[in-house]
Design an enzyme around this catalytic site. Sequence first.
Site, PDB file in Angstrom:
ATOM      1  N   ARG A  17       0.847  -1.215   0.000  1.00  0.00           N
ATOM      2  CA  ARG A  17       0.000   0.000   0.000  1.00  0.00           C
ATOM      3  C   ARG A  17       0.873   1.253   0.000  1.00  0.00           C
ATOM      4  O   ARG A  17       2.022   1.210  -0.424  1.00  0.00           O
ATOM      5  CB  ARG A  17      -0.974  -0.015   1.204  1.00  0.00           C
ATOM      6  CG  ARG A  17      -1.714  -1.322   1.413  1.00  0.00           C
ATOM      7  CD  ARG A  17      -2.383  -1.866   0.172  1.00  0.00           C
ATOM      8  NE  ARG A  17      -3.193  -3.067   0.456  1.00  0.00           N
ATOM      9  CZ  ARG A  17      -3.577  -3.917  -0.472  1.00  0.00           C
ATOM     10  NH1 ARG A  17      -3.253  -3.756  -1.739  1.00  0.00           N
ATOM     11  NH2 ARG A  17      -4.317  -4.959  -0.155  1.00  0.00           N
ATOM     12  N   LYS A  98       3.146  -5.773 -14.336  1.00  0.00           N
ATOM     13  CA  LYS A  98       2.079  -6.633 -13.843  1.00  0.00           C
ATOM     14  C   LYS A  98       0.828  -6.485 -14.690  1.00  0.00           C
ATOM     15  O   LYS A  98       0.363  -5.370 -14.935  1.00  0.00           O
ATOM     16  CB  LYS A  98       1.760  -6.250 -12.378  1.00  0.00           C
ATOM     17  CG  LYS A  98       0.612  -7.035 -11.737  1.00  0.00           C
ATOM     18  CD  LYS A  98       0.993  -8.454 -11.371  1.00  0.00           C
ATOM     19  CE  LYS A  98      -0.185  -9.285 -10.901  1.00  0.00           C
ATOM     20  NZ  LYS A  98      -0.401  -9.252  -9.460  1.00  0.00           N
ATOM     21  N   HIS A 135      -1.853 -11.765 -13.037  1.00  0.00           N
ATOM     22  CA  HIS A 135      -2.974 -12.192 -12.191  1.00  0.00           C
ATOM     23  C   HIS A 135      -3.841 -13.080 -13.079  1.00  0.00           C
ATOM     24  O   HIS A 135      -4.547 -12.586 -13.954  1.00  0.00           O
ATOM     25  CB  HIS A 135      -3.764 -10.997 -11.645  1.00  0.00           C
ATOM     26  CG  HIS A 135      -4.843 -11.428 -10.698  1.00  0.00           C
ATOM     27  ND1 HIS A 135      -4.749 -11.283  -9.333  1.00  0.00           N
ATOM     28  CD2 HIS A 135      -6.019 -12.067 -10.923  1.00  0.00           C
ATOM     29  CE1 HIS A 135      -5.830 -11.807  -8.760  1.00  0.00           C
ATOM     30  NE2 HIS A 135      -6.619 -12.279  -9.706  1.00  0.00           N
ATOM     31  N   LEU A 218      -7.997 -13.354  -3.369  1.00  0.00           N
ATOM     32  CA  LEU A 218      -8.111 -13.737  -4.778  1.00  0.00           C
ATOM     33  C   LEU A 218      -6.736 -14.149  -5.295  1.00  0.00           C
ATOM     34  O   LEU A 218      -5.757 -13.492  -4.940  1.00  0.00           O
ATOM     35  CB  LEU A 218      -8.665 -12.578  -5.609  1.00  0.00           C
ATOM     36  CG  LEU A 218     -10.167 -12.313  -5.383  1.00  0.00           C
ATOM     37  CD1 LEU A 218     -10.596 -11.017  -6.050  1.00  0.00           C
ATOM     38  CD2 LEU A 218     -11.014 -13.489  -5.882  1.00  0.00           C
TER      39      LEU A 218
END
Length: 342
Positions: A17, A98, A135, A218
Amino acid sequence: MQTITITQPDDLHLHVRDGQALQSVVPDTAKQFARAIIMPNLAEPITSVAQASNYRDQILSASQGTGFTPLMTLYLTDKTDAAIIKEVSESQFIHALKLYPAGATTNSDKGVTDLKNITPALEAMQSLGIPLLVHGEVTDPSIDIFDREQVFIDSVLTPLIKQFPHLKVVLEHITTQQAVDFVSQASENIVATITAHHLLMNRNDIFTGGIRPHHYCLPVLKRETHRQALVTAATSGSAKFFLGTDSAPHPQDAKESACGCAGIYTALHAMELYTEAFDNANALDKLEGFASFYGANFYGLERNTKTITMKKEKWQVPESIALGDKTVIPLRANEFCEWRLV
Ligand code: NCD
Ligand code: ZN
């Protein structure tokens, strides 16, 4: 008393974060890990070299005195072009980009809507040897949430690696037997990270005695056979599988909510949790390769020189810890870990 000493490990998938929350969580990682691949999915995603440089400075200041090195990444959007990839290749501190399919997870709204939009970027990454971190879940809401990883592998990843056979790809936080099989059978430039929580829990843990928001992440936890496949892969000694915690802190009130966020906080005790998973599988001799060597090899990093030691000693995980001016509930809050970092 049993102890194990290994080369200091690296966390190849981490969320820290920003702002005050970052100040709270970075020291937890820095006390165990020498380096970490820092995910770029801030509310305002890290899409430029300049943003990554500022973000890196924040992390360095929060880890002062530990020697911790943040390994930065950029967030791919529909607008990421070959010129940005060239800048990345010239930077000393950005190690990968990413891919978040738009809508797949926390702060992924600005992610890629169609891979065709980033063809020139992917071509440049392939030719410059810059890893693509993925992802791996489809976002089609009609696909069962427990199948989204497998469908992604079949419908997105398989054609992608056909189109870019030399692209270095990390399939992040894998959760299924199908992902293990896919990575095992793919060429050597295709690898995967595995979290501690996917090695230690299955989907029953989301519902034990009631709904458990702090076990929701997730890709979501899968059934026991998949957990076992992940343990087999992680403890196999294959250099294709390495450590990435996916520690993803959210404030307690954002998790304990009618629509709770996805993410599990494990940075506090990541190495203790991994050691327990390897111990359960009688594979402590395979921990060092998984935690300290294979990820560094893939990213072309030098091996760390310090060591860390864990001893088998039960300790109780705190019920909560500070996250800026809020709190985060770590995995196993109020429960016990079997191993302790010395
Ligand atoms: C991550 C987060 O909160 O940033 N959440 C998670 O459940 N793993 C995003 C991600 O890695 O999917
Ligand atoms: Zn993540």
